[in-house]
Design a protein around this motif. Sequence first.
Motif, PDB file in Angstrom:
ATOM      1  N   UNK A 196       0.776  -1.102  -0.123  1.00  0.00           N
ATOM      2  CA  UNK A 196       0.190  -0.038  -0.118  1.00  0.00           C
ATOM      3  C   UNK A 196       0.816   1.259   0.104  1.00  0.00           C
ATOM      4  N   UNK A 197       1.748   1.185   0.814  1.00  0.00           N
ATOM      5  CA  UNK A 197       2.777   2.456   0.788  1.00  0.00           C
ATOM      6  C   UNK A 197       3.317   2.788  -0.374  1.00  0.00           C
ATOM      7  N   UNK A 198       3.924   1.690  -0.806  1.00  0.00           N
ATOM      8  CA  UNK A 198       4.592   1.901  -1.978  1.00  0.00           C
ATOM      9  C   UNK A 198       3.828   2.234  -3.387  1.00  0.00           C
ATOM     10  N   UNK A 199       2.515   1.603  -3.398  1.00  0.00           N
ATOM     11  CA  UNK A 199       1.743   2.110  -4.580  1.00  0.00           C
ATOM     12  C   UNK A 199       1.202   3.681  -4.361  1.00  0.00           C
ATOM     13  N   UNK A 200       1.145   3.975  -3.191  1.00  0.00           N
ATOM     14  CA  UNK A 200       0.752   5.495  -3.058  1.00  0.00           C
ATOM     15  C   UNK A 200       2.336   6.284  -3.525  1.00  0.00           C
ATOM     16  N   UNK A 201       3.261   5.909  -3.386  1.00  0.00           N
ATOM     17  CA  UNK A 201       4.495   6.492  -3.708  1.00  0.00           C
ATOM     18  C   UNK A 201       4.827   6.467  -5.071  1.00  0.00           C
ATOM     19  N   UNK A 202       4.267   5.369  -5.703  1.00  0.00           N
ATOM     20  CA  UNK A 202       4.320   5.351  -7.201  1.00  0.00           C
ATOM     21  C   UNK A 202       3.755   6.360  -7.847  1.00  0.00           C
ATOM     22  N   UNK A 203       2.257   6.618  -7.294  1.00  0.00           N
ATOM     23  CA  UNK A 203       1.379   7.847  -7.654  1.00  0.00           C
ATOM     24  C   UNK A 203       2.267   9.037  -7.546  1.00  0.00           C
ATOM     25  N   UNK A 204       3.141   9.447  -6.580  1.00  0.00           N
ATOM     26  CA  UNK A 204       3.664  10.651  -6.370  1.00  0.00           C
ATOM     27  C   UNK A 204       4.883  10.865  -7.410  1.00  0.00           C
ATOM     28  N   UNK A 205       5.371   9.616  -7.647  1.00  0.00           N
ATOM     29  CA  UNK A 205       6.510   9.578  -8.517  1.00  0.00           C
ATOM     30  C   UNK A 205       6.113   9.697 -10.007  1.00  0.00           C
ATOM     31  N   UNK A 206       5.262   9.100 -10.355  1.00  0.00           N
ATOM     32  CA  UNK A 206       4.780   9.236 -11.722  1.00  0.00           C
ATOM     33  C   UNK A 206       3.904  10.476 -12.233  1.00  0.00           C
ATOM     34  N   UNK A 207       3.145  10.845 -11.270  1.00  0.00           N
ATOM     35  CA  UNK A 207       2.116  11.846 -11.742  1.00  0.00           C
ATOM     36  C   UNK A 207       2.271  13.119 -10.884  1.00  0.00           C
ATOM     37  N   UNK A 208       2.852  12.992  -9.470  1.00  0.00           N
ATOM     38  CA  UNK A 208       3.001  14.179  -8.816  1.00  0.00           C
ATOM     39  C   UNK A 208       4.116  14.328  -7.970  1.00  0.00           C
ATOM     40  N   UNK A 209       5.398  14.444  -8.671  1.00  0.00           N
ATOM     41  CA  UNK A 209       6.617  14.494  -8.100  1.00  0.00           C
ATOM     42  C   UNK A 209       6.751  15.622  -7.103  1.00  0.00           C
ATOM     43  N   UNK A 210       7.377  15.573  -6.161  1.00  0.00           N
ATOM     44  CA  UNK A 210       7.479  16.390  -5.046  1.00  0.00           C
ATOM     45  C   UNK A 210       8.115  17.726  -5.301  1.00  0.00           C
TER      46      UNK A 210
END
Length: 309
Positions: A196-210
């Motif tokens: 779960x945590x990595x799937x959320x991180x994937x969303x940030x990496x691919x579509x909403x990078x910090x």
Amino acid sequence: MGKFNGHFYPGLYLFSYGLYEATVVFKAMILKDSLVYPSCLPQNKTRWARLWKISYGGWLKIVTGSILTAYVAFCLDDGMVLMSKQVPPRFMYPKEWQHLTMFILLILNGCVDVMSKNLLPQRCVVLEKGTLVLSFYELLLLMVSHLQGSSGVELQVHSLLILVVFLLMLVLTAELWAPDMSQLWVMETFLFVMMGSWLMQVGFILYRPVSGYPWQDDDINDIMFVITFFCWHLMINASCLLGIYGFSSFWHRRYSPRLKLITSKEAPYHTSTPGPLYQLLQEAEQSEKDDQALLSTSSTRDRAYTAHT
């Protein structure tokens, strides 16, 4: 569906589910209870007892899967079209159809949980575990196919996600033969949280990078930091579960009367090993008793001899 929401919300569900399972598993371990058939469930047939026995986890899977399925079906402007109208016809939206299949598997798994726990005369744990294992086998196949056409950062993040799914599939398969083994349940909980945590991180990496700038597929530094972030997730999630176990242990040892009863029953009797001084005193006391017995015997004999003469 292959956007930020399609990764973040399923990941949030898996992460929350893993944390909930962690509290259940750690409670059973601390109270030395069965993980499959907990003895804390009420046995009477009152209204509150029936509500307590409802398969909330199964209903949560059904509701979550239905919401995500509806989101996939209506997120496209022209709907979920299977094949185009051109000649020759072509399959349309392959990744969306794969997402739809994943969420339908979640719904079916929830239906089996509800049926086993609330509809069948006797709960069938093998049926629940078998359905869950079959769902993850299919999920692994879908995710491997999901990598077609991916490269760079996207390929790297999804490959790590596939690794977690594969390990979770192995653990769930082992639980078919050992459904009440606490070590397997702890590993399952950790892998659910990690997924779960990595799937959320994937969303940030691919579509909403910090940083506000997209990750570069041709930059080796970005590829290396994907692995670094994954290792950070491993450490943080392990620390999180360790904290939950510590808090659960403190809570149940302080406020659970059942654990106090178990502890009092299992507490061994205190037996102290006699020291040298204590042994000497015992020997001296025993010798005094023997001397007194001899004196009394000799005096009795003397009186008997005097009376005889």
